[in-house]
Motif scaffolding. Structure first.
Motif, PDB file in Angstrom:
ATOM      1  N   VAL A 136       0.972  -1.165  -0.095  1.00  9.39           N
ATOM      2  CA  VAL A 136      -0.012   0.076   0.007  1.00  9.39           C
ATOM      3  C   VAL A 136       0.875   1.212   0.005  1.00  9.39           C
ATOM      4  O   VAL A 136       0.714   2.118  -0.620  1.00  9.39           O
ATOM      5  CB  VAL A 136      -1.031   0.037   1.388  1.00  9.39           C
ATOM      6  N   VAL A 155      -5.556   5.533  -2.326  1.00  6.75           N
ATOM      7  CA  VAL A 155      -4.729   4.282  -1.967  1.00  6.75           C
ATOM      8  C   VAL A 155      -5.016   4.089  -0.509  1.00  6.75           C
ATOM      9  O   VAL A 155      -5.006   3.191  -0.120  1.00  6.75           O
ATOM     10  CB  VAL A 155      -3.440   4.336  -2.366  1.00  6.75           C
ATOM     11  N   SER A 159      -7.405   1.306   2.194  1.00 11.44           N
ATOM     12  CA  SER A 159      -7.013   0.137   3.013  1.00 11.44           C
ATOM     13  C   SER A 159      -7.025   0.762   4.505  1.00 11.44           C
ATOM     14  O   SER A 159      -6.562  -0.253   5.277  1.00 11.44           O
ATOM     15  CB  SER A 159      -5.764  -0.244   2.733  1.00 11.44           C
TER      16      SER A 159
END
Length: 666
Positions: A136, A155, A159
């Motif tokens: 990530v 991004v 997560s």
């Protein structure tokens, strides 16, 4: 910036490739088959992967030694070895692995081939059973290098529920959104990071960086007292940061606290005697707030040769030293060229009083108004009282005095001096004979009765009832509706809001507050209808979106609509703890417990940052932990919720606590 993003664990890669290299040639003696057309018989394809990893490590080491050419060559060789490895895999019908894809992505990132870096990172994600933190962060680095800060934020946010308390993620999100000038979004993540640091990692490398960022963000979002608290945390470690010390002086100036403002400016002068900005700002503060000390300070500046040959400090020095020749014209010119400065206006007003200039009253009113607009409420009140004392017994003197008392009341209101403000408003009302002004002052008086913890709602209703008889204005009905609501007279409240709506059917606020009264009366359909009307009249009515979304969640109705409404509210006000709590509660109802915890922790940290603790948020956190079969944490938050209750005990909460205690003991 973005210093939280780290490269993969180089020692791990080094050990991995060493063991891999040893294993490559440990095959049994005998006939060796050819595994790849690019290699000798018996040499496995992993040889290329091992060499690629070794070259990558060499590339990072060369970079650390500041040998960019050597570093570039190593990364290029790593790319070449991985290309060969992937050709070998293709010969046997296999695709690149997650490890080789991530390694290739990192190579291309270091070489500046960002599109290829992104493609290989996507390949790595496609091959990974579970996306790792390093992957990530790698994608985040690529987006940042591409200048795509919004995509970099996406991004990380996609997560974040998997790494909700990860300091690197939270710091990066705070940092990226700060760079994007999304202050409300940035403060959300920095506040959450501070929450994590205080409870889990008090020695975090981010501790003081976070305190400084929160100081700046709270200043930008007009929470000056919280800003001071955060900056003071930062200065415990960085005592000589002149920029922060000057910002603290500015904040105290904005708050009208000249004493603390002077202290910080004097600190700067002591630590950095050459700082002219601090010296000159301090001169203005002494002039406006400590006139008896001003001559001594200006004499000091003269000895230090810090009095310029023109400008405001030069003009103030002239007035302080008693040199008035041509000063009036110069001050008026300076004000015209610098309309935003307060000190020259104060200086001209002082000069006008001493010289008995004919426009003194106008100057007094204008200077007080500027002081008020710049939130110098104490200064404004002093000017107004001085002007009030100068009003002579002439025609219309009572109306002038009434206006002065009204303005004094506004200053006292902004200082939170509610009772003083009420007394000044009453005096203004007593002095006026003008009908319009009288109505305005009565409305103001009714408004003031509802402020703070005065408990004077009945007086507000009484004043407004008399006013409504003379002038049935929608704002009068609206304010009385609020007063009735505070008195828990919800039917009367609904009636007044309805009257306001009849007179002004396009005002969305009236529908929203009528909805809150309907809700207290348990009239859900009416509540729902008014909240929908509020949103239709104002598509940015985040409070109505939050209210309706939460009601749907509580009643297990329209889960998708509830989720949509609350996400809209949060997108409009990401740093609103109530909105984050509502969204967390909806996610809990959907059994999305990890995301629910993420938003409820946001809510708890934001509430703490704003100086309060909400028992409802803590109870919701307890409910989520209980659903996750974590009774220890559930009990902790249930008890915390109980300790923050100000009114009567919550029977449901007490029952939960007993149930969880029994479960733990068994």
């Amino acid at each position: 910036m973005f210093q939280a993003i780290k490269t993969p664990n180089h020692p791990f890669l080094f050990v991995f490739f060493c063991f891999l290299s040893l294993s490559l040639f440990a095959a049994e003696p005998g006939t060796r088959t050819k595994e790849c057309s690019l290699l000798e018989p018996g040499v496995p394809a992993e040889y290329f992967l091992s060499r690629a990893l070794r070259e990558q490590v060499d590339g990072f080491q060369a970079s650390q030694r500041r040998k960019p050419e050597d570093s570039k060559l190593s990364f290029e060789r790593s790319v070449s070895f991985l290309d060969s490895y992937h050709l070998c895999l293709k010969e046997v019908g296999k695709d690149p692995s997650a490890l080789s894809s991530e390694t290739q992505s990192l190579n291309y990132l270091e070489l500046g081939s960002l599109e290829k870096a992104w493609e290989w990172s996507e390949s790595a994600i496609g091959k990974s059973p579970e996306v790792s933190k390093d992957l990530v962060l790698l994608q985040t680095r690529i987006r940042i290098r591409q200048g795509e800060l919004a995509k970099a934020s996406d991004v990380l946010e996609s997560s974040l529920h998997k790494f909700p308390n990860d300091p690197d993620f939270l710091y990066l999100l705070g940092n990226i959104n700060f760079e994007r000038k999304l202050w409300n979004q940035s403060i959300l993540y920095y506040t959450a990071l501070s929450f994590v640091i205080e409870r889990r990692d008090n020695h975090s490398k981010y501790k003081f960086l976070t305190a400084k960022a929160l100081g700046e963000l709270n200043y930008k979002l007009d929470y000056p007292k919280i800003s001071i608290k955060r900056y003071n945390e930062y200065t415990t470690a960085y005592k000589n940061d002149m920029e922060v010390l000057f910002r603290l002086a500015q904040i105290y100036f904005v708050l009208g606290d000249f004493k603390h403002c002077r202290q910080y400016l004097e600190q700067i002068r002591e630590k950095n005697p050459r700082d002219l900005d601090a010296s000159h700002m301090l001169a203005e503060i002494y002039f406006m707030d400590a006139r008896d000390l001003a001559p001594t300070y200006f004499a000091t500046l003269k000895k230090e040769k810090k009095i310029p040959k023109e400008g405001i400090v030069f003009l103030l020095d002239k007035l302080v030293s008693g040199s008035k020749t041509g000063l009036e014209a110069k001050l008026r010119t300076y004000i015209q060229e610098n309309p935003g400065r307060l000190s020259p206006r104060v200086a001209l007003l002082e000069l006008a009083e001493k010289e008995k200039l004919p426009d003194y009253e106008i100057l007094s009113a204008d200077t007080a108004q500027y002081a008020y607009e710049y939130r110098q409420y104490l200064t404004a009140e002093k000017i107004l009282r001085r002007g009030l004392s100068q009003i002579t017994a002439k025609e219309n003197a009572f109306e002038e005095k009434s206006l002065y008392y009204e303005k004094i009341s506004s200053c006292q209101e902004m200082l939170g001096l509610w009772n003083h403000s009420i007394l000044s408003t009453r005096e203004a009302l007593r002095l006026t004979k003008e009908t319009e002004k009288s109505l305005r002052l009565r409305f103001r008086l009714a408004y003031l009765y509802l402020q703070g913890n005065l408990k004077k709602e009945s007086l507000s209703v009484s004043v407004l009832s008399e006013t409504i008889k003379e002038n049935p204005n929608p704002t009068h009905y609206y304010l009385r509706g609020l007063a009735y609501f505070q008195l828990s007279k919800y039917k009367e409240s609904v009636s007044d809001f309805s009257e306001a709506i009849k007179l002004d059917p396009k005002n969305f606020n009236y529908y929203f507050y009528r909805a809150t009264a309907f809700d207290k009366l348990k009239q859900f359909s009416d509540t729902e209808s008014d909240l929908k009307t509020t949103i239709s009249l104002n598509p940015n009515a985040s409070n109505a979106m939050n209210y309706l979304g939460y009601l749907y969640a509580e009643k297990d109705m329209n889960p998708e609509e509830a989720n949509k409404l609350l996400n809209q509210a949060v997108s409009l006000e990401p740093d609103n703890p109530a909105f984050q709590d509502s969204l967390g509660w909806v996610l809990y109802r959907k059994k999305d417990f990890n995301r629910a915890l993420l938003h409820l922790n946001f809510a708890a940290s934001l509430a703490l940052e704003r100086g309060f603790e909400d028992p409802v948020i803590y109870e919701h956190l307890g409910d989520v932990y209980l659903a996750k079969k974590d009774p220890v944490n559930a009990l902790q938050f249930f008890k915390l919720s109980e300790s923050k209750l100000k009114l009567e005990s919550n029977k449901d909460l007490v029952a939960k606590i007993k149930k969880v205690q029994k479960e733990i003991s068994e």
